[in-house]
Design an enzyme around this catalytic site. Sequence first.
Site, PDB file in Angstrom:
ATOM      1  N   CYS A 326      40.651  39.831  48.446  1.00 53.28           N
ATOM      2  CA  CYS A 326      39.957  38.990  47.463  1.00 53.28           C
ATOM      3  C   CYS A 326      39.995  37.524  47.888  1.00 53.28           C
ATOM      4  CB  CYS A 326      40.571  39.159  46.074  1.00 53.28           C
ATOM      5  SG  CYS A 326      42.344  38.828  45.994  1.00 53.28           S
ATOM      6  N   HIS A 874      45.400  37.062  42.257  1.00 51.48           N
ATOM      7  CA  HIS A 874      44.044  37.571  42.519  1.00 51.48           C
ATOM      8  C   HIS A 874      43.073  36.397  42.565  1.00 51.48           C
ATOM      9  CE1 HIS A 874      40.677  40.275  42.646  1.00 51.48           C
ATOM     10  NE2 HIS A 874      40.179  39.779  41.537  1.00 51.48           N
TER      11      HIS A 874
END
EC number: 3.4.19.12
Length: 925
Positions: A326, A874
């Site tokens: 990510c 994230h």
Amino acid sequence: MAEVSMGSSGSSTDLSPEEERVFIRDIAIAAEANSKEGDTFYLITQRWWQEWIEYVNQDQPCNTNDGSSLSEHCDSGGSSNLKKPSRIDNSDLIYDSSLEDPSNASEIVETLQEGRDYVLLPQEVWNQLSSWYGGGPTLARRVISSGLSQTELAVEVYPLRLQLLLMPKSDHSAIRISKKETIRELHRRACEIFELNSEHVRIWDYYGHQKYSLMNDLDKTLDDANLQMDQDILVEMLDINGTTSSSHIQSVQENGLVDEDSTSILIEPSKSSLSVAGGFSSNRNAFRSGSVEVSQSFDSTYSSTGVTTRGSPAGLTGLLNLGNTCFMNSAIQCLVHTPEFASYFQEDYHQEINWQNPLGMVGELALAFGDLLRKLWAPGRTPIAPRPFKAKLARFAPQFGGYNQHDSQELLAFLLDGLHEDLNRVKHKPYINSRDADGRPDEEVADEFWANHIARNDSIIVDVCQGQYKSTLVCPQCKKVSVTFDPFMYLSLPLQFNTTRAITLTVFSCDKTALPSTITVNVLKQGRYRDLIYALESACSLKPGEDLKLAEIRNNLIHRLFEDPLTPLSTIKDDDHLAAYKLSETSENAVLLKLVLRRRDQKAGDRESTVQLKPYGTPLLSSASRGNALTKGKILCIVQNMLSPFRKEESMGKKANPEPHIPERRSARFNNSEEDDKNGGLRKAKKSSSSEVAASKLSLQLIDENNKTVNLPEDEAEAIKLPLSASVTVYLDWTPELSGIYDITCLESLPEVLKYGPATKKARSEPLSLYSCLEAFLREEPLVPDEMWFCPQCNERRQASKKLDLWRLPEVLVIHLKRFSYSRSMKHKLETFVNFPIHDLDLTKYVANKNLSRPQLYELYALTNHYGGMGSGHYTAHIKLLDENKWYSFDDSHISHINEDDVKSGAAYVLFYRRKSDDAAEKMK
């Protein structure tokens, strides 16, 4: 998941939990001490391991270790009456398909993390646990050498996975092989898999589906050959003349057997159908918009089954997460949606590729990025798996290889720099010797520096992203002023503005009378341990002949002594507890005595037999010379001297102090102690009856640095045989009788290095302006000690003051909010909310060049976000499609529309601003 059963079904029913613990601990210690390259370690699921640890430690007191080694895990504290673990079940570490195919049982999930998902056990430990509990599957991994010097040992949890392509038979296979294996072994295994005669086979590094290099150095390791995970290897069969059929390979490519964009090797025509209307030309030099229909996926790399992309809006294609990618996906989406880059890479940019630049990637990074950008801007919303791009990235920047999480800003910096070098229009960089300003006008010097920069660096990246700032250095001694104008690719703005930090600690005196005192000193944030010592020496009035020892106290023990003067102060956390001990200057022959108080720890309902002695309060520190024989009597005297500041006045036959925790200072009580210490015995001066009781009740135990007990003789005049270790821990068992003599309330707790009060917390929660961050970045401040400037006038390095000013701003301004800080032993993230403008970021007043004819206004069009903590967070991106004037959230493969009000958050990390047009800027005047 299906139940997995492997290994012995032997049991440990004959052993108690304590016996199991000691047995495993002992063999773990031996195994860890003798680990070497080539040893085998085994993965075991963290879930089962933790259950076993709690089971075997249920009768143990909580220990103070940090679990940094396997043997220490076996000494961790636990709770009572826990059930014995069932069979070992490693099924959560492997793919479901591995359960159905025992031959592929070692194919573990790609995103596992040690300590969170699994623990590595030495072979001896695994064999023993497997014989006791049974279960499996067995997941064995080798120890290899790693690091730049190849002297560090590491367990290769994820061996290389290579894709073998056999030509001209058009067969393929995937294998796992250690990167420390040789090309000879790879050649042997390839011949074995395809059942070939090794004399008629040669193998190629088939990186990018091109014959990158012939792998004929058979003794070279795969690591040295720079092979990457999922890389292609061409296994080429030679005919009787030692040649291969090029016509066959060409026919294979023409009939679609080789997917140039995929890491999969061969696809049979009968297994897929692909129809393309428009798209890429055969030489990939032109891009034409069109539509693509895929009836069945021929590869998961760039397509999925049954998706029609005709008529879908462009620019809303997601990127699949390949495993902790990510960080890469968010940065790529922001670059791809930069209008200048989108336009450039969709046109023919190949003529600008610098194939010969030694600082570049031979054009491969630019080609891979351009290829990915075109796919992301193609009509449709089918998520793309950026495996080829990630493979290129890992090849040229190994730090981003594998499946670990990384910093998206670090990746962004590498991409911008790498793309610039691949696309640098300057083929031969001239040597230019820049001159100092020497009093010339800033405008003249700035233009000269910029012209020199462009003469060596000229690319689309420079055109779009590079600006220039003015850097002013002033020597603190001779006041020499040096002005330079340097380029920048992005601005890294601090979220903490202070260059200093306050450190609070407790100082213990060595004069046997003064109670410990709390002191707060201010030091540079980027300073070293020596800087803290300098500040302390002044703050606590260190006398000649005295020395300071600084220690971190954790769990009532001295966790570490700060002895390296170059230790960064960033290793000291705000919630640490520090103690500074004043000692008489010690010789190299001295030994440090750490006095640790212990008291009985008995919970309600516990029997007397289960009472444990646990460390209590704050340890004390003293030193003793090895020059004279160190006797038990001298150690007793030293211990009494360390405790003397805490003696209650009542025990001396005086009136109690109205403030029991702060007794009156006593100056003459131990005047003769120094002479008595030299004689090695207890002082002969007249004592009170209470002090005699104290001496008789001092129950001591000496432990050396190797955790071995040092025997204390019965005769107080007999010399003690001390080891050569630098320190000895003296445990003193605290009794009710000693509590009646000494008041050690002030030792029960130490203040934190920095304690946030309510006012501080409130201030930290208030919104922080982006303009404030910029002002802090541009503020004048002294250089850190490691970056001192060489003053040409003084001919010495000086800690000059440095002032930055913006001078020339780029078309696209990238702003990095410095949320992360790293050091040798800690990582920290700031969750501060920064209030940044979405429209009309006005930087006019921050630009030192006053000859600019227009306001410096910018509009936000993209940003990356980071959610969660360090290493486990994230990344996402928020991006505005300028043609639609709408904001979207790009969360890997998932894309959704968001309102503009949702763009701002405390997770904002890297901001992308684009200069507003002249018409818009004029309206703002």
